[in-house]
Design a protein around this motif. Structure first.
Motif, mmCIF file in Angstrom:
data_model
loop_
_atom_site.group_PDB
_atom_site.id
_atom_site.type_symbol
_atom_site.label_atom_id
_atom_site.label_comp_id
_atom_site.label_asym_id
_atom_site.label_seq_id
_atom_site.Cartn_x
_atom_site.Cartn_y
_atom_site.Cartn_z
ATOM 1 N N SER A 24 -23.901 105.463 61.243
ATOM 2 C CA SER A 24 -24.322 106.206 60.068
ATOM 3 C C SER A 24 -25.650 106.891 60.361
ATOM 4 O O SER A 24 -26.620 106.231 60.736
ATOM 5 C CB SER A 24 -24.474 105.276 58.875
ATOM 6 N N ARG A 27 -28.316 105.706 57.582
ATOM 7 C CA ARG A 27 -28.709 104.293 57.608
ATOM 8 C C ARG A 27 -29.314 103.843 58.932
ATOM 9 O O ARG A 27 -30.155 102.961 58.959
ATOM 10 C CB ARG A 27 -27.518 103.410 57.296
ATOM 11 N N ARG A 64 -19.268 111.993 67.235
ATOM 12 C CA ARG A 64 -18.974 111.768 65.819
ATOM 13 C C ARG A 64 -18.161 112.913 65.230
ATOM 14 O O ARG A 64 -17.335 112.715 64.354
ATOM 15 C CB ARG A 64 -20.272 111.593 65.036
#
Length: 86
Positions: A24, A27, A64
């Motif tokens: 993430s 995060r 990603r």
């Protein structure tokens, strides 16, 4: 004998790519300073885009972006293979 080690290498590679794909940005990556939304240098300032950190951030972003859909298929194939031939 060679193919047994090759299969484990494929599993490890897929697991590492899975780990990179689920990171993430909000995060985890932004907290350690590896997010894409880093402050850009001011006009006239030099920015080293060839540093190892910059390259790793680009690699993580590319994995990603490009590998999410193919990883679904690869993971399904591995799960089915393990269920059938376990």
């Amino acid at each position: 004998m060679f193919f047994f080690g090759f299969g484990k290498l494929i599993y490890v590679t897929v697991l590492i790519i899975n780990a990179i794909a689920v990171l993430s940005e909000d995060r985890f990556l932004a907290r350690i300073g590896w997010g894409r939304t880093q402050t850009e240098p001011a006009f006239g300032a030099s920015h080293d885009s060839t540093s190892v950190k910059a390259r790793l951030v680009k690699l993580i972003d590319s994995v990603r972006t490009l590998m999410r859909i193919p990883l679904l298929g690869i993971n399904i194939l591995i799960i089915v293979y393990e269920l059938i031939l376990g």
